[in-house]
Design an enzyme around this catalytic site. Structure first.
Site, PDB file in Angstrom:
ATOM      1  N   LEU A   1       1.568   3.514   2.362  1.00 51.26           N
ATOM      2  CA  LEU A   1       2.526   3.635   3.467  1.00 51.26           C
ATOM      3  C   LEU A   1       3.510   2.476   3.459  1.00 51.26           C
ATOM      4  CD1 LEU A   1       3.457   4.966   6.125  1.00 51.26           C
ATOM      5  CD2 LEU A   1       1.672   3.662   7.296  1.00 51.26           C
TER       6      LEU A   1
ATOM      7  N   ILE B   1      -1.924  11.105   4.284  1.00 48.95           N
ATOM      8  CA  ILE B   1      -0.505  10.994   3.918  1.00 48.95           C
ATOM      9  C   ILE B   1      -0.328  11.349   2.442  1.00 48.95           C
ATOM     10  CG2 ILE B   1       1.502   9.465   3.775  1.00 48.95           C
ATOM     11  CD1 ILE B   1       0.361   7.845   6.064  1.00 48.95           C
TER      12      ILE B   1
ATOM     13  N   GLY C   1       0.817  -1.216   0.000  1.00 46.89           N
ATOM     14  CA  GLY C   1       0.000   0.000   0.000  1.00 46.89           C
ATOM     15  C   GLY C   1       0.845   1.257   0.000  1.00 46.89           C
TER      16      GLY C   1
ATOM     17  N   TYR D   1     -14.693   2.940   8.737  1.00 44.77           N
ATOM     18  CA  TYR D   1     -13.234   2.985   8.905  1.00 44.77           C
ATOM     19  C   TYR D   1     -12.875   3.577  10.276  1.00 44.77           C
ATOM     20  CZ  TYR D   1      -8.421   4.610   7.892  1.00 44.77           C
ATOM     21  OH  TYR D   1      -7.080   4.861   7.921  1.00 44.77           O
TER      22      TYR D   1
ATOM     23  N   ARG E   1      -2.227  -8.983  -2.318  1.00 49.22           N
ATOM     24  CA  ARG E   1      -1.906  -9.068  -3.745  1.00 49.22           C
ATOM     25  C   ARG E   1      -0.413  -9.331  -3.907  1.00 49.22           C
ATOM     26  NH1 ARG E   1      -1.424  -3.025  -5.125  1.00 49.22           N
ATOM     27  NH2 ARG E   1      -1.584  -2.320  -2.979  1.00 49.22           N
TER      28      ARG E   1
HETATM   29  N1  SER Z   1      -6.193   8.891   4.668  1.00 45.91           N
HETATM   30  C1  SER Z   1      -7.237   8.246   5.396  1.00 45.91           C
HETATM   31  C2  SER Z   1      -8.531   8.337   4.690  1.00 45.91           C
HETATM   32  O1  SER Z   1      -8.768   9.354   4.083  1.00 45.91           O
HETATM   33  C3  SER Z   1      -7.389   8.850   6.762  1.00 45.91           C
HETATM   34  O2  SER Z   1      -6.611   8.114   7.632  1.00 45.91           O
HETATM   35  O3  SER Z   1      -9.309   7.432   4.752  1.00 45.91           O
END
Ligand code: SER
Length: 320
Positions: A15, A173, A13, A143, A38
């Site tokens: 990060l 990020i 991913g 989430y 994957r």
């Molecule tokens: N970057 C993430 C999101 O937008 C937030 O932790 O879901």
């Protein structure tokens, strides 16, 4: 002293792909095993990869045994925007996956576990400016709910079993290597790709939507700093607030226009606007500063310059 062996889960991913590089640098190539659901498209010869679905705890335990793993970085997750398309699946991956990691870590006496949390643990009742470490949370996305639940589990495993689990609540990020995977803060990455490639961008958030963000080198620095800090300095075992930069889409656009004056942005908010409206605009990370001396290096101007420089190099490579 025993050589640390690190397993990175969800390593392909946004990060993971850069954190794995930093870990290889710090611990040595042979001591970092990356895994993902994957398979990588092209695997460099020095990279040690194992396919892993984080819901498969038997395979996770077998990999820990096989490689004598001592640290786990568990990065596999379904993010905020994608999670809303299939909430039960997101809940399963995010919470069952994390519990599998914590349980295997406890059983196998793993020395340290890293769990990424998010600003998504906060919700519409949270104070939005300088959001404190401990405050009303009430997240509204699946989430956010799953990350908050897992923060509680992390703290529980620390208190109950002494598992050394550490965590950061990342802001959005921003990076130029691997794309982000379906978050609400993704606009702040997409905008750079479009600025360089087509000089125009349709932004899915309103122009004045402030959100906390961080540039990848700072996100990596914070993660490694937290994981290296002496255990007695870690006062937060749920997840640390982490701050770096805060800006709105129009401020980011203006910063990009300093380098690319013809760049144009249209603002066409979609369902992600509501998610963004429930999140903090800026973060109080004084506890991280106090406990392990956190300070970011990149402000908006430096980050923008570096993103454009690197993406332009990428485009030239494709064209040549
Ligand atoms: N970057 C993430 C999101 O937008 C937030 O932790 O879901």
């Amino acid at each position: 002293m025993q050589q640390d062996k690190i397993l990175v889960i969800g390593a392909l991913g946004q990060l993971g792909s850069e954190l794995a590089d930093a870990l290889r640098e710090a611990f040595g190539e042979d001591n970092v095993i990356i895994s993902d659901i994957r398979r990588p498209i092209d695997l460099e010869p020095h990279v040690r990869f194992e396919a892993l679905n984080v819901l498969d705890s038997k395979r996770l335990a077998a990999l820990v045994d096989e490689y004598k793993i001592t640290q786990i970085y568990h990065l596999a997750a379904v993010l905020s925007a994608t999670g809303e398309q299939d909430p039960l699946f997101a809940w399963q991956i995010n919470t069952d996956g994390t519990l599998n990691v914590l349980e295997v870590a406890r059983e196998k006496n793993i020395h340290k576990v890293y769990f990424p949390s998010s600003i998504a643990v906060f919700g519409a009742d949270t104070p939005r400016q300088n959001t404190p470490q401990n405050t009303i949370m009430n997240p509204s996305t699946v989430y956010g709910i799953s990350k908050q639940t897992c923060e509680r589990w992390c703290e529980y495993y620390f208190r109950k079993f002494g598992l050394d689990v550490r965590s950061l609540r990342y802001p959005g990020i921003i990076s130029h290597k691997a794309p982000p995977g379906g978050g609400t803060t993704d606009y702040a990455v997409e905008i750079f790709y479009k600025a360089v490639a087509t000089k125009s961008y349709k932004c899915f958030l309103q122009e004045d939507t402030y959100l906390p963000m961080i540039y990848m080198p700072d996100a990596i620095k914070a993660t490694l700093q937290l994981m290296e800090a002496p255990a007695q300095n870690i006062s937060v075992r749920s997840s640390y607030n982490l701050g770096a930069i805060s800006f709105s889409p129009v401020e980011l656009t203006q910063e990009i226009q300093k380098h690319l004056p013809d760049f144009k942005v249209k603002y066409v908010p979609d369902f992600r606007q509501q998610i963004a409206n429930s999140w903090p605009q800026s973060i109080d990370d004084s506890v991280a500063k106090k406990d392990w001396a956190w300070t970011p290096d990149f402000d908006l101007a430096l980050m923008t310059e570096d993103m454009l420089f690197n993406l332009q190099k990428k485009v030239e490579k494709i064209v040549l």
